[in-house]
Motif scaffolding. Structure first.
Motif, PDB file in Angstrom:
ATOM      1  N   GLU A  13      -0.305  27.269 -71.942  1.00 57.32           N
ATOM      2  CA  GLU A  13      -1.033  27.019 -73.177  1.00 57.32           C
ATOM      3  C   GLU A  13      -2.136  28.207 -73.463  1.00 57.32           C
ATOM      4  OE1 GLU A  13      -0.835  24.167 -76.132  1.00 57.32           O
ATOM      5  OE2 GLU A  13       0.461  24.710 -74.545  1.00 57.32           O
ATOM      6  N   GLY A  14      -2.695  28.777 -72.559  1.00 61.12           N
ATOM      7  CA  GLY A  14      -3.637  29.591 -72.568  1.00 61.12           C
ATOM      8  C   GLY A  14      -2.974  30.884 -73.217  1.00 61.12           C
ATOM      9  N   GLU A  57       6.572  24.678 -92.159  1.00 59.05           N
ATOM     10  CA  GLU A  57       6.384  25.775 -91.497  1.00 59.05           C
ATOM     11  C   GLU A  57       7.665  26.607 -91.021  1.00 59.05           C
ATOM     12  OE1 GLU A  57       4.069  28.472 -91.006  1.00 59.05           O
ATOM     13  OE2 GLU A  57       2.662  27.371 -92.608  1.00 59.05           O
ATOM     14  N   LEU A  58       8.472  25.803 -90.329  1.00 59.68           N
ATOM     15  CA  LEU A  58       9.460  26.479 -89.799  1.00 59.68           C
ATOM     16  C   LEU A  58      10.436  26.941 -90.642  1.00 59.68           C
ATOM     17  CD1 LEU A  58      10.147  24.465 -86.546  1.00 59.68           C
ATOM     18  CD2 LEU A  58       9.473  26.689 -86.791  1.00 59.68           C
ATOM     19  N   GLN A  85      -2.022  34.749 -77.590  1.00 55.38           N
ATOM     20  CA  GLN A  85      -0.945  35.575 -78.516  1.00 55.38           C
ATOM     21  C   GLN A  85      -1.275  34.797 -80.098  1.00 55.38           C
ATOM     22  OE1 GLN A  85       2.483  33.945 -76.500  1.00 55.38           O
ATOM     23  NE2 GLN A  85       2.788  35.979 -75.328  1.00 55.38           N
ATOM     24  N   VAL A  86      -1.675  33.669 -80.027  1.00 54.83           N
ATOM     25  CA  VAL A  86      -2.226  33.290 -81.282  1.00 54.83           C
ATOM     26  C   VAL A  86      -3.262  34.058 -81.899  1.00 54.83           C
ATOM     27  CG1 VAL A  86      -3.416  31.139 -82.522  1.00 54.83           C
ATOM     28  CG2 VAL A  86      -1.245  30.973 -81.300  1.00 54.83           C
ATOM     29  N   PHE A 131       1.173  32.675 -92.274  1.00 61.44           N
ATOM     30  CA  PHE A 131       1.961  31.523 -91.688  1.00 61.44           C
ATOM     31  C   PHE A 131       1.016  30.761 -90.626  1.00 61.44           C
ATOM     32  CE2 PHE A 131       3.092  35.819 -89.835  1.00 61.44           C
ATOM     33  CZ  PHE A 131       2.469  35.687 -88.382  1.00 61.44           C
ATOM     34  N   GLU A 132       1.497  29.800 -90.277  1.00 60.38           N
ATOM     35  CA  GLU A 132       0.768  29.066 -89.116  1.00 60.38           C
ATOM     36  C   GLU A 132       0.847  29.578 -87.846  1.00 60.38           C
ATOM     37  OE1 GLU A 132      -1.354  27.387 -87.105  1.00 60.38           O
ATOM     38  OE2 GLU A 132       0.550  26.212 -86.775  1.00 60.38           O
ATOM     39  N   PRO A 133      -0.116  30.294 -87.105  1.00 60.74           N
ATOM     40  CA  PRO A 133       0.348  31.146 -85.944  1.00 60.74           C
ATOM     41  C   PRO A 133       0.760  30.228 -84.689  1.00 60.74           C
ATOM     42  CG  PRO A 133      -1.961  31.213 -86.446  1.00 60.74           C
ATOM     43  CD  PRO A 133      -1.496  30.496 -87.477  1.00 60.74           C
ATOM     44  N   TRP A 134       0.202  28.835 -84.746  1.00 56.51           N
ATOM     45  CA  TRP A 134       1.025  28.122 -83.351  1.00 56.51           C
ATOM     46  C   TRP A 134       2.252  27.814 -83.584  1.00 56.51           C
ATOM     47  CZ3 TRP A 134      -0.901  27.271 -78.786  1.00 56.51           C
ATOM     48  CH2 TRP A 134      -2.462  27.694 -78.651  1.00 56.51           C
TER      49      TRP A 134
END
Lengths: 214, 214, 214, 214
Positions: free
Chosen positions: D145-146, C201-202, D151-152, D167-170
């Motif tokens: 984390e919250g 991913e990165l 934002q995710v 893309f993978e949002p995390w």
DNA sequence: CATGAATGAGGTTTCATTCAT
DNA sequence: GATGAATGAAACCTCATTCAT
């Protein structure tokens, strides 16, 4: 039982790998100890620093050759006393009058100090710092005390002979010893110090202090 | 009997658990340090032994009150110097001749030693064993050196006034200092030693050594 | 299972009491340190905990083998850098385009992290927490900085070659480094994390961020 | 039961001797803690150093006002998060597109860092070094984390809206967070660093990384 | 509310010594 | 004879916390 029991062997042998005689090793370590004691003082002269100075890789070797710190220190004292005795005795015995012998003693000490500042400084350090730590050390303190007693006897004879005046001889000899040792202590830290000149000055000083007054 | 008897005050009321004021605790620790140094010597005077002597439960408390061993030792020196100065100065200044002042100096030192053997022994121990270890200690070595310089100046004046003879004043003052300190060192280990008598003997000795010869 | 399993060899025979060769013991301690640092963090990795992890009976042994905490940490860093370099270099050099090399760098880092999460985590921890504490550590910070500089140079070349777009290369490389290290930090605490997937991913992310826009 | 229970009292009273409000004292200590953490790092920020920085004579006062180190650190985090939130929220909400909000987030963070480098550095330090040490801290890690989760969610919406690519949002949000924090860390040590410029660069970088490719 | 002395745990380091090889 | 790794005690210091005042 210690390695020292097998001393003075194998001087010649196959000594191929720099193998030292027992006595040789001990001497090497003592020499390193003298240097370290003179430079850093008695209580900073650890086995680690002495081994380092001697080029040894382990302090274990010192423990192997000496039965503890006390044993090493005793050897240091013994070695330097031997050196001092060999140097001083002829010089003193060459004199005839008591006053001349006293002068020879004081100046001889400091002439020797000029040649061997580290040895004498180490001696002074060890003697000064040996409390009851090591019972074996007491023997050397006794030797030192015994030497003083002999010198006191000389002072008494000089007084009886009318060459010296009236004073308490123990106080006198200890003052002399202290004054000499003080110069020794400073000599090793300050190479610029003129030790021989200080010796002459001290000899003059104690000559005046001991002579019979007119 | 505990060291806390000396120079220590408790903050207030019932003082049940021994909470001291800052200055009081410091004084107590310094007193304990003086005792331990006098008895065991500089380098065996660990925080643990000092805390034990002071009846404290942890060495941490010493670290709490003093900024390291050097700080404590500095305080020890400072305290004893203050004591000695308060004792010596009037005695010396009461004298008019240089010779009388020199005698007052020597005898005063040893009279003080008779009353406070541990304090003086501790002072001598700390000064003798303070190598470059602690930068803050150098200040005290300088003080000591400065004191000697002042005394040297006195000797010079006495020579110029014709009261004293010809000698190298630095050598003389160091011999005097060394002789005194030697008595101090022995006094603390040997309570039977007649310190005041030794003071009179040394005063006589150095009187002869300094006086102008006829 | 103990840390000694890794990179440790015993000197000889039956090794009953665990006497290691110098290098072996050092390696064992470094391995234990890596584990403890990875688990508890840099500043909770005390000699006591490391010794405990390594199955050693005293912290003194660590001081015996390492010249202080800084020395141990330096060894940790050195060891992991060596590991990382051996792993990464061939993978990167096998690539021909700049973009492929960047991808190999990112994915390589995290593939390595998948295999050696503790080693990389320890590296990140030590580097992140090494303030000016240890002068000897600065050398490694310089190495790290030097590595970044090389990578910046690569970015510039790629830009000059028209393969990469316009961006400030230092900011880019630091963002990449930070993103990788963040995954490393989380990987060691969360074994379920798919580190390799994060690497891909990165790599995609920074591919888009670096590529020349049409 | 802690002093904090009686908060916000006696603001006016007889405050003759510089007596602080409970809240005022806490704020003062938190401010000092922020400075020390930013300068020396989390684990070198001892109560002693914080008290010293705050001009307090005793660490006891800190223990009195805070229920342990964890409590103080939580307050530090809370304080800075409050500051950051007040600064960031309006800036972000003023934007309409997802891309603009992402830019506002990144640049806002670093504009804030330019104005309050120590606060943000302290925040990053504490968050990064809070292992499981303090259970109460976990709450803040959850808050962090919250925030990321929110934002995710934004990223997902932007992707669904076709504004952002795949893309993978995390991974994306953590890379952004890591890149920002890295600048923050360096900013506090290197005042010459142009933090706002870095913010614009990072905003550009992640704009390219998130935008839907043509 | 505030103080600061006291505590005890824990940190790193140095020390002299032992012991298997 | 020699080695050097291992040991455990002891050293000084810092830490967060408690508690009487």
């Amino acid at each position: 039982m210690q390695a020292r029991d097998s001393a003075v062997k194998q001087t010649g042998g196959r000594g191929q790998r720099g193998t030292f005689t027992e006595a040789g090793r001990r001497a090497q370590i003592v020499a390193a100890a003298i240097e370290v004691i003179a430079e850093l003082g008695y209580h900073r002269a650890s086995f680690a620093r002495i081994a380092d100075r001697a080029g040894l890789s382990s302090t274990g070797l010192i423990s192997y050759h000496f039965n503890g710190r006390g044993d090493l220190m005793r050897e240091v004292v013994s070695e330097v006393i031997k050196l001092a005795d060999g140097y001083m005795r002829p010089r003193i015995e060459a004199q005839t009058s008591y006053a001349a012998r006293l002068r020879a003693f004081i100046e001889g000490n400091l002439d020797l100090c000029a040649d061997h500042p580290q040895e004498l400084a180490a001696l002074v350090e060890v003697i000064a710092n040996s409390r009851g730590e090591d019972p074996g050390m007491v023997a050397f303190l006794d030797v030192t005390e015994g030497t003083l007693a002999i010198q006191v006897e000389q002072l008494r004879k000089a007084q009886a002979a009318g060459e010296f005046g009236a004073f308490e001889p123990w106080t006198m000899i200890r003052a002399i010893r202290a004054a000499i040792d003080d110069v020794v202590r400073r000599a090793v830290r300050n190479p610029a110090l003129d030790v021989r000149a200080a010796g002459r000055e001290l000899a003059d000083l104690f000559d005046r202090a001991t002579r019979r007054t007119a």
